[in-house]
Design a protein around this motif. Structure first.
Motif, mmCIF file in Angstrom:
data_model
loop_
_atom_site.group_PDB
_atom_site.id
_atom_site.type_symbol
_atom_site.label_atom_id
_atom_site.label_comp_id
_atom_site.label_asym_id
_atom_site.label_seq_id
_atom_site.Cartn_x
_atom_site.Cartn_y
_atom_site.Cartn_z
ATOM 1 N N ALA A 189 7.577 -0.584 -6.689
ATOM 2 C CA ALA A 189 7.620 -1.265 -7.989
ATOM 3 C C ALA A 189 6.264 -1.884 -8.325
ATOM 4 O O ALA A 189 5.806 -1.816 -9.472
ATOM 5 N N PHE A 190 5.636 -2.489 -7.332
ATOM 6 C CA PHE A 190 4.316 -3.084 -7.541
ATOM 7 C C PHE A 190 3.309 -2.014 -7.957
ATOM 8 O O PHE A 190 2.532 -2.205 -8.911
ATOM 9 N N ALA A 191 3.326 -0.872 -7.256
ATOM 10 C CA ALA A 191 2.413 0.213 -7.589
ATOM 11 C C ALA A 191 2.693 0.767 -8.987
ATOM 12 O O ALA A 191 1.760 1.030 -9.764
ATOM 13 N N LEU A 192 3.963 0.936 -9.326
ATOM 14 C CA LEU A 192 4.308 1.433 -10.662
ATOM 15 C C LEU A 192 3.868 0.449 -11.746
ATOM 16 O O LEU A 192 3.405 0.864 -12.819
ATOM 17 N N GLY A 193 4.022 -0.846 -11.476
ATOM 18 C CA GLY A 193 3.562 -1.843 -12.436
ATOM 19 C C GLY A 193 2.062 -1.788 -12.632
ATOM 20 O O GLY A 193 1.561 -1.811 -13.763
ATOM 21 N N MET A 194 1.317 -1.701 -11.526
ATOM 22 C CA MET A 194 -0.144 -1.603 -11.623
ATOM 23 C C MET A 194 -0.551 -0.355 -12.405
ATOM 24 O O MET A 194 -1.383 -0.421 -13.323
ATOM 25 N N ARG A 195 0.034 0.783 -12.050
ATOM 26 C CA ARG A 195 -0.387 2.053 -12.651
ATOM 27 C C ARG A 195 0.098 2.223 -14.085
ATOM 28 O O ARG A 195 -0.408 3.076 -14.814
ATOM 29 N N SER A 196 1.080 1.399 -14.497
ATOM 30 C CA SER A 196 1.511 1.459 -15.898
ATOM 31 C C SER A 196 0.421 0.960 -16.837
ATOM 32 O O SER A 196 0.397 1.318 -18.019
ATOM 33 N N VAL A 197 -0.489 0.150 -16.313
ATOM 34 C CA VAL A 197 -1.587 -0.381 -17.144
ATOM 35 C C VAL A 197 -2.950 0.060 -16.619
ATOM 36 O O VAL A 197 -3.959 -0.101 -17.304
ATOM 37 N N ASN A 198 -2.976 0.602 -15.409
ATOM 38 C CA ASN A 198 -4.224 1.026 -14.784
ATOM 39 C C ASN A 198 -3.929 2.266 -13.940
ATOM 40 O O ASN A 198 -3.682 2.157 -12.739
ATOM 41 N N PRO A 199 -3.941 3.454 -14.554
ATOM 42 C CA PRO A 199 -3.522 4.684 -13.863
ATOM 43 C C PRO A 199 -4.308 5.008 -12.602
ATOM 44 O O PRO A 199 -3.829 5.786 -11.764
ATOM 45 N N LYS A 200 -5.490 4.431 -12.441
ATOM 46 C CA LYS A 200 -6.300 4.702 -11.252
ATOM 47 C C LYS A 200 -5.982 3.754 -10.095
ATOM 48 O O LYS A 200 -6.541 3.904 -9.004
ATOM 49 N N ALA A 201 -5.099 2.803 -10.318
ATOM 50 C CA ALA A 201 -4.800 1.809 -9.283
ATOM 51 C C ALA A 201 -4.168 2.455 -8.058
ATOM 52 O O ALA A 201 -3.404 3.420 -8.162
ATOM 53 N N GLN A 202 -4.482 1.911 -6.882
ATOM 54 C CA GLN A 202 -3.826 2.346 -5.671
ATOM 55 C C GLN A 202 -3.533 1.142 -4.784
ATOM 56 O O GLN A 202 -4.221 0.123 -4.851
ATOM 57 N N VAL A 203 -2.497 1.292 -3.965
ATOM 58 C CA VAL A 203 -2.014 0.207 -3.115
ATOM 59 C C VAL A 203 -2.018 0.678 -1.668
ATOM 60 O O VAL A 203 -1.320 1.629 -1.319
ATOM 61 N N ARG A 204 -2.802 0.021 -0.836
ATOM 62 C CA ARG A 204 -2.887 0.361 0.581
ATOM 63 C C ARG A 204 -1.958 -0.557 1.372
ATOM 64 O O ARG A 204 -2.024 -1.782 1.231
ATOM 65 N N VAL A 205 -1.092 0.015 2.208
ATOM 66 C CA VAL A 205 -0.041 -0.745 2.890
ATOM 67 C C VAL A 205 -0.300 -0.855 4.391
ATOM 68 O O VAL A 205 -0.698 0.123 5.036
ATOM 69 N N VAL A 206 -0.047 -2.044 4.932
ATOM 70 C CA VAL A 206 -0.059 -2.270 6.377
ATOM 71 C C VAL A 206 1.291 -2.855 6.768
ATOM 72 O O VAL A 206 1.714 -3.878 6.223
ATOM 73 N N PHE A 207 1.992 -2.199 7.698
ATOM 74 C CA PHE A 207 3.258 -2.718 8.218
ATOM 75 C C PHE A 207 3.006 -3.474 9.527
ATOM 76 O O PHE A 207 2.290 -2.992 10.405
ATOM 77 N N LEU A 208 3.622 -4.632 9.658
ATOM 78 C CA LEU A 208 3.475 -5.447 10.858
ATOM 79 C C LEU A 208 4.635 -5.295 11.831
ATOM 80 O O LEU A 208 4.535 -5.670 12.992
ATOM 81 N N ASN A 209 5.761 -4.790 11.362
ATOM 82 C CA ASN A 209 6.988 -4.686 12.153
ATOM 83 C C ASN A 209 7.452 -6.047 12.677
ATOM 84 O O ASN A 209 7.993 -6.160 13.777
ATOM 85 N N GLU A 210 7.231 -7.062 11.903
ATOM 86 C CA GLU A 210 7.800 -8.392 12.081
ATOM 87 C C GLU A 210 7.627 -9.120 10.761
ATOM 88 O O GLU A 210 6.789 -8.775 9.945
ATOM 89 N N TRP A 211 8.468 -10.152 10.586
ATOM 90 C CA TRP A 211 8.482 -10.841 9.293
ATOM 91 C C TRP A 211 7.607 -12.087 9.256
ATOM 92 O O TRP A 211 7.023 -12.400 8.227
ATOM 93 N N PHE A 212 7.557 -12.801 10.354
ATOM 94 C CA PHE A 212 6.867 -14.100 10.311
ATOM 95 C C PHE A 212 5.901 -14.217 11.478
ATOM 96 O O PHE A 212 6.295 -14.452 12.616
ATOM 97 N N ASN A 213 4.619 -14.018 11.189
ATOM 98 C CA ASN A 213 3.557 -14.166 12.170
ATOM 99 C C ASN A 213 2.271 -14.440 11.394
ATOM 100 O O ASN A 213 1.517 -13.516 11.070
ATOM 101 N N PRO A 214 2.012 -15.706 11.076
ATOM 102 C CA PRO A 214 0.867 -16.051 10.236
ATOM 103 C C PRO A 214 -0.464 -15.474 10.723
ATOM 104 O O PRO A 214 -1.281 -15.028 9.897
ATOM 105 N N ALA A 215 -0.678 -15.459 12.015
ATOM 106 C CA ALA A 215 -1.948 -14.947 12.534
ATOM 107 C C ALA A 215 -2.112 -13.465 12.222
ATOM 108 O O ALA A 215 -3.185 -13.018 11.772
#
Length: 380
Positions: A189-215
């Motif tokens: 949804a975030f990527a679709l929102g960005m690209r709806s106004v900026n077709p060249k936008a891209q979103v790079r994702v990093v998965f942590l495989n945990e929810w809460f680890n500030p460091a």
């Protein structure tokens, strides 16, 4: 929802959401039937109704737990001396959660809210032992006679935040917990929102495989900015990503709650979760005897999700645009996962949304592919 889990449980949660896809979710099914009904259960003759809340992480100034605690405080404000609330924070899933939930039931709680996906099974187990207690499994999907389930359409807020981000940047980074459908929905949804106004936008994702680890959240944010991210988003439990963006002079989208306190210059907008109205309705329903089990999946229209708290770097014109699209979603005029004349493709070239069509809830709840414009893969 925000919890420390082994990476292997991500697949199990994905499978669980596939089961959830068969559910029909309506917010009206859980609203009070009548304010004047006589209480069959609920407020004790000896005192106020007892409502308890179990939190998976520490209660801080911002984030997932804070928003649920704001819901608890809203219950107190609305009902005053008619209700007595309590909470237990930083409760790990599994045996610890089961123990805490059982203790709260034994102590006379008449309704217990358990806002974490991993609390679902412990909640169901304890509920069997206390048939006269009502349980609210928040982000769970399984129900029982005395267990209701609820969640919010977070992806609607993500899309709106993406519009704001797309007006300000082209390269985005996204720090995510687990590759489950709820998270994939938000990234897409975030990527679709960005690209709806900026077709060249891209979103790079990093998965942590945990929810809460500030460091680790901070480390991932720094890495994404090193790779060129101008704006960050996240689906984790702390404010670390916001702080990292503030430190580096970049932009970031707050999640769960307003985080301008830690990122006064970096914050673009906040995707805010609002639980006060729902929680108050459910407590009232126990009081007047109208509580019943069911399922809710509410969004902007139901007042459970809202984008607000725009930062100083967002032009008034962009803010007005986002607010207009938010009104469109509330009115049912805009559906996030809809294709126009051209099909929406995934990032491997396959068709994700056929031309002229919208995804139904079943397809959204089982989403396991990224849209075009997202850099990364969903473990399947």
């Amino acid at each position: 929802m925000y919890k420390n889990l082994a990476a292997g449980r991500a697949h199990a949660r994905t499978s669980a959401f596939r089961v959830a896809a068969a559910l029909t979710l309506t917010i009206s099914s859980l609203l009070p039937l009548s304010a004047g009904a006589q209480a069959a259960t609920g407020k004790s003759a000896k005192g106020p109704l007892k409502a308890a809340f179990v939190y998976v992480a520490p209660l801080t100034d911002a984030g997932w737990v804070r928003q649920h605690d704001q819901g608890r405080l809203a219950v107190e404000k609305a009902l005053g001396e008619q209700v007595q609330t309590s909470f237990v924070e930083q409760v790990a899933e599994g045996a610890d959660a089961e123990r805490v939930i059982r203790d709260l039931a034994r102590q006379g709680s008449q309704i217990i809210f358990t806002p974490s996906f991993g609390y679902m099974e412990p909640t169901l187990k304890v509920a069997k032992e206390f048939p006269n207690v009502k349980f609210e499994s928040v982000t769970g999907y399984k129900t029982a006679e005395n267990v209701a389930a609820s969640n919010a359409r977070y992806y609607q807020g993500r899309y709106l935040a993406g519009i704001a981000a797309g007006r300000l940047a082209t390269e985005a980074g996204y720090v995510a917990g687990f590759p489950i459908p709820e998270v994939v929905q938000g990234i897409n949804a975030f990527a679709l929102g960005m690209r709806s106004v900026n077709p060249k936008a891209q979103v790079r994702v990093v998965f942590l495989n945990e929810w809460f680890n500030p460091a680790r959240e901070r480390e991932a944010a720094m890495s994404l900015m090193d790779q060129g991210a101008e704006v960050l988003a996240f689906h984790t439990g702390s404010t670390a990503v916001m702080s990292a963006a503030q430190e580096r002079g970049k932009l970031a989208v707050a999640y769960h709650s307003d985080m301008r306190k830690v990122a006064p210059d970096a914050q673009v907008v906040a995707v805010t979760h609002l639980w006060g109205s729902y929680y108050t309705q459910r407590v009232k329903a126990v009081m007047d005897g109208s509580w019943k089990s069911g399922q809710v999946w509410g969004g902007v229209a139901e007042g459970m999700i809202k984008v607000d708290a725009f930062g100083p770097k967002v032009p008034a014109k962009v803010r007005a645009e986002v607010e207009a699209r938010q009104a469109d979603i509330a009115a049912g005029k805009l559906k996030v996962f809809t294709a126009g004349a051209q099909a929406v493709k995934d990032n491997e070239g396959g068709e994700l949304i056929p031309a002229g069509q919208s995804l139904d809830d079943k397809a959204i709840l089982t989403m396991n592919r990224f849209v075009q414009g997202v850099v990364g893969q969903v473990a399947r």
